[in-house]
Design a protein around this motif. Structure first.
Motif, PDB file in Angstrom:
ATOM      1  N   ARG A   3       0.857  -1.108   0.023  1.00  0.00           N
ATOM      2  CA  ARG A   3       0.034   0.059  -0.035  1.00  0.00           C
ATOM      3  C   ARG A   3       0.938   1.419   0.087  1.00  0.00           C
ATOM      4  O   ARG A   3       1.842   1.072   0.609  1.00  0.00           O
ATOM      5  CB  ARG A   3      -0.707   0.136   1.198  1.00  0.00           C
ATOM      6  N   THR A   4       0.367   2.258  -0.568  1.00  0.00           N
ATOM      7  CA  THR A   4       1.354   3.419  -0.685  1.00  0.00           C
ATOM      8  C   THR A   4       0.994   4.366   0.381  1.00  0.00           C
ATOM      9  O   THR A   4       2.006   5.186   0.710  1.00  0.00           O
ATOM     10  CB  THR A   4       1.353   4.094  -2.154  1.00  0.00           C
ATOM     11  N   ARG A   5      -0.294   4.546   0.632  1.00  0.00           N
ATOM     12  CA  ARG A   5      -0.525   5.641   1.633  1.00  0.00           C
ATOM     13  C   ARG A   5       0.140   5.024   3.007  1.00  0.00           C
ATOM     14  O   ARG A   5      -0.212   3.913   3.429  1.00  0.00           O
ATOM     15  CB  ARG A   5      -2.148   5.654   1.722  1.00  0.00           C
ATOM     16  N   ALA A  30      12.273   1.767   5.661  1.00  0.00           N
ATOM     17  CA  ALA A  30      12.038   0.962   4.612  1.00  0.00           C
ATOM     18  C   ALA A  30      11.797  -0.696   5.080  1.00  0.00           C
ATOM     19  O   ALA A  30      11.200  -1.360   4.529  1.00  0.00           O
ATOM     20  CB  ALA A  30      13.161   0.861   3.659  1.00  0.00           C
ATOM     21  N   ASP A  31      12.565  -0.924   5.992  1.00  0.00           N
ATOM     22  CA  ASP A  31      12.550  -2.305   6.670  1.00  0.00           C
ATOM     23  C   ASP A  31      11.134  -2.403   7.310  1.00  0.00           C
ATOM     24  O   ASP A  31      10.476  -3.360   7.213  1.00  0.00           O
ATOM     25  CB  ASP A  31      13.610  -2.768   7.584  1.00  0.00           C
ATOM     26  N   LEU A  32      10.799  -1.270   8.207  1.00  0.00           N
ATOM     27  CA  LEU A  32       9.471  -1.337   8.671  1.00  0.00           C
ATOM     28  C   LEU A  32       8.416  -1.518   7.540  1.00  0.00           C
ATOM     29  O   LEU A  32       7.454  -2.524   7.932  1.00  0.00           O
ATOM     30  CB  LEU A  32       9.117  -0.313   9.551  1.00  0.00           C
ATOM     31  N   ALA A  33       8.520  -0.922   6.492  1.00  0.00           N
ATOM     32  CA  ALA A  33       7.476  -0.797   5.691  1.00  0.00           C
ATOM     33  C   ALA A  33       7.227  -2.381   4.911  1.00  0.00           C
ATOM     34  O   ALA A  33       5.971  -2.844   4.699  1.00  0.00           O
ATOM     35  CB  ALA A  33       7.760   0.199   4.393  1.00  0.00           C
ATOM     36  N   ALA A  38       3.080  -1.668   4.277  1.00  0.00           N
ATOM     37  CA  ALA A  38       2.787  -0.510   3.950  1.00  0.00           C
ATOM     38  C   ALA A  38       3.684   0.630   4.705  1.00  0.00           C
ATOM     39  O   ALA A  38       4.331   0.192   5.702  1.00  0.00           O
ATOM     40  CB  ALA A  38       1.354  -0.083   4.475  1.00  0.00           C
ATOM     41  N   PRO A  39       4.167   1.859   4.106  1.00  0.00           N
ATOM     42  CA  PRO A  39       4.948   2.677   4.723  1.00  0.00           C
ATOM     43  C   PRO A  39       4.291   3.040   6.007  1.00  0.00           C
ATOM     44  O   PRO A  39       3.123   3.098   6.089  1.00  0.00           O
ATOM     45  CB  PRO A  39       5.148   3.764   3.813  1.00  0.00           C
ATOM     46  N   CYS A 322      -0.073  -2.289  13.326  1.00  0.00           N
ATOM     47  CA  CYS A 322      -0.285  -1.792  11.802  1.00  0.00           C
ATOM     48  C   CYS A 322      -0.517  -2.985  10.802  1.00  0.00           C
ATOM     49  O   CYS A 322      -1.456  -2.728  10.089  1.00  0.00           O
ATOM     50  CB  CYS A 322       1.395  -1.069  11.345  1.00  0.00           C
ATOM     51  N   ARG A 323       0.043  -4.030  10.974  1.00  0.00           N
ATOM     52  CA  ARG A 323      -0.692  -5.273  10.134  1.00  0.00           C
ATOM     53  C   ARG A 323      -1.893  -5.471  10.320  1.00  0.00           C
ATOM     54  O   ARG A 323      -2.745  -5.899   9.506  1.00  0.00           O
ATOM     55  CB  ARG A 323       0.310  -6.414  10.702  1.00  0.00           C
ATOM     56  N   ASN A 324      -2.307  -5.300  11.595  1.00  0.00           N
ATOM     57  CA  ASN A 324      -3.659  -5.572  11.968  1.00  0.00           C
ATOM     58  C   ASN A 324      -5.000  -4.391  11.277  1.00  0.00           C
ATOM     59  O   ASN A 324      -5.684  -4.729  10.844  1.00  0.00           O
ATOM     60  CB  ASN A 324      -4.077  -5.707  13.503  1.00  0.00           C
TER      61      ASN A 324
END
Lengths: 430, 430
Positions: A3-5, A30-33, A38-39, A322-324
């Motif tokens: 996802r980009t948003r 970048a790793d977290l994204a 998603a960022p 965030c994944r959730n």
């Protein structure tokens, strides 16, 4: 498929932990994204003193209005590393009301009022995660809640306060007294200027409450936890422990009672055998020993505090939250279905190591032994040492309810031949 | 809020682990239901020999037709505890195709072909969990994948095979040779009749592949893992380790290379200092040491095998898979975005402990030292011992690439004055 948003994160507090969270989020985005799918973007940081210099923290993100930040409406996850009860409780519930999941490192709040917070998170279909609240970087909350979700945990016993472990380790290795070891801990930054929360066991008790609730699927608050600090531990106690092949640790212990109908949670110094895995936990490290019916004995070890280790735990929770959010779901919430009550300290079954100053004359041991027998406390070993008309008597009991052990000590104090109780310490881990 | 229609589980295999899974599912169903949010029902158990007596396993659930079981269409989660590559791989992919999530304890399959299985699970929007595949009951996969998802793991080093740890511990404590210690392990049930998979390091190598892939977010298979077993370890090696303040452990080590552009994974015996937390892991216990950039040094310890411990890990995964099914979601899948390649053993930076039998005459040490220098390997310590015209020379190197160390040993063998290389062992954990 990314996802980009970006997902938006608000950070409440930017002290030692908050700065590390900011540093990692800005340098390892970048790793977290990639791991989240998603960022993720730091949208604002609430601080009390915006003009303080914070290396690597983008000044344009700072605000003094934490309430406005959590009310923005576009925040996906709020990270709370302020600590304390208020205004944090209000900020967290406000965040939930505005649709944000919360990652917190706040042991005091979770131990005081975890049930209310869990209910609020569930009502708003968001997550409440707090891996960093107990034992810093050590993955513990998630393993207990998830990895052991198919098992029955019977005991959690751990060193969950680094300051007190540093002090006791120092006393053990150098023979120093408590004050001297505390001074060294303060000088090295392991103890705060006001060390009360650590040395009186409040910090460990909050963690014990959180661990007991999760381990036994019930509700345990700070007030349910029996607590003794280590300010009374003397160099003589440590020497006594050594003679028994033991060392002294400040332990948080959560157990089921013998009949299985209730649980107990306590924090106090205890002698443990040198052969026990917790005995070799040095300096400010933490370690938690877990006994489960199927899994057996597990131990989790690592740094229990510090900016970077705590940030590691916070960011692990951030990735999960965030994944959730992306999946439109939430992780496992509170599990308190057993509704097991918490029994008082008197019901805990333990052993005492008692050191008595007694008159050096015949019949004293018989008198002392009678007192133990009258309280149904069985003696494991007795060691007598004479010195210039006085003598000392060191008694180690078998396992008995703490109430009986405590009553025995009360009765011993009343004996004419007992001049004083030099020390009492529980013996665990055998 | 509990759903009343049960989630249905198919069990493939009913040996030591499967029987324990069955026992816990049938005796602790109420707890599992409370934790999942819906009752969970064992719908069928595929076995090869249905007439074998299995205490506590409902005979009416047994079937020899595993394929029909996973194809039923009403199965929510398949638990696979058969082991091996085929027919298990086909059964698991068939289960995915029929909408079931899979919980597996199958290290060999995951290490051989994890990527394909993960892709198949993702394609069918179901989960693939395998906590039990590495280090039995010890929560490790979930902490690495989730708790440390916001951190950068630099090294994973562990004792992941109980059989070999039992053998080495026995050799260390009793002075026994390898064969004698293996016999005892076999007699006590710690080693199988054919111990090859354990003692040659195949089992540990499969686990190293799985751990390396997860820790570094890349793909590592069994074939990428350098492997040496412990059959060549002698009582003299153990004695030599003791003189250095070390003990010998069979370690699985996964690291980033110095330049950070690749990773390595290896299994071999190594000397580690007695002060290292892994040194005190006794008998058949497992422990894994993890070094992460923010978290620092963590250790996870517990029973690495056995029916009940493995069942604990399987059931933790079952609860997670069931919760996801209820929520209509899946957990985190494979994370291999870094695509870091795996470098060969020659690139690993390590230290050697080399024991040489040499001629007892002047100039030998100078000759030997020259060979080290020619290979750019720097010497840490040398110990010379003379015995009846012969002498032994024990050299411990500083850190150097394994290729250089290995070439040094090759050149030493060619020296006239070197009568033999008595032992070579890597030194780790310093």
């Amino acid at each position: 498929m990314m996802r980009t948003r970006p997902l938006k994160v608000a950070l409440l507090g930017c002290g030692v932990v908050g700065s590390e969270v900011t540093r990692i989020m800005t340098t390892q985005g970048a790793d977290l994204a990639a791991r989240i799918g998603a960022p993720v973007e730091l949208a604002g940081i609430a601080v009390r003193r915006p003009n303080r210099v914070r290396a690597g923290v983008p000044a344009e993100l700072l605000t003094t209005d934490a309430t406005a930040l959590v009310k923005r409406g576009d925040i996906d996850v709020v990270i709370e590393v302020i600590g304390g009860i208020e205004p944090v409780r209000t900020l967290i519930t406000t965040a939930f009301e505005h649709g944000a999941s919360v990652v917190s490192a706040n042991k005091a709040l979770l131990a005081a009022d975890g049930a209310t917070l869990h209910a609020a998170a569930a009502a708003h279909k968001v997550d409440l995660y707090y891996e960093a609240a107990v034992a810093g970087a050590i993955p513990l909350i998630r393993p207990l809640r998830e990895s052991l979700a198919g098992d029955k945990i019977n005991r959690v016993m751990g060193i969950v306060n680094g300051t007190t472990n540093f002090i006791l380790d120092k006393m053990d290795s150098s023979g120093a007294g408590y004050s001297e070891a505390l001074d060294e801990a303060t000088a090295l930054g392991y103890a705060e200027a006001d060390p009360t929360a650590d040395v009186e066991g409040f910090d460990a008790a909050a963690k014990a409450a959180i661990l007991a609730g999760i381990a036994f699927h019930t509700r345990v608050t700070m007030d349910d936890v029996y607590r003794e600090g280590l300010t009374e531990v003397t160099a003589a106690d440590i020497a006594s422990a050594k003679r028994m092949g033991c060392t002294v640790k400040l332990l948080a212990i959560c157990e089921r009672t013998v009949d299985g109908r209730s649980v107990t949670a306590r924090v106090h110094p205890a002698m443990i055998p040198l052969s026990h895995p917790l005995a070799s936990v040095r300096e400010a490290y933490n370690a938690v020993f877990v006994e489960a019916e199927a899994a057996g004995q597990l131990m989790f070890y690592g740094p229990g505090a510090g900016g970077a280790p705590t940030a590691s735990a916070v960011l692990g929770d951030l990735v999960a939250a965030c994944r959730n959010k992306l999946a439109g779901t939430t992780g496992a919430g509170e599990s308190a279905y057993t509704q097991l009550p918490v029994s008082p300290m008197g019901d805990v079954v333990t052993r005492y190591h008692i050191s008595l100053d007694v008159a050096d004359k015949p019949g004293v041991l018989a008198q002392v032994a009678t007192v133990f027998a009258e309280h149904d406390v069985s003696i494991d070993t007795v060691r007598q040492q004479g010195k210039d008309g006085e003598a000392s008597l060191v008694v180690v009991t078998h396992r008995a309810p703490d109430a009986a052990l405590s009553a025995t000590v009360g009765a011993l104090r009343k004996l004419d031949t007992v001049r004083g109780v030099a020390s009492i310490m529980r013996v665990e881990g055998e």
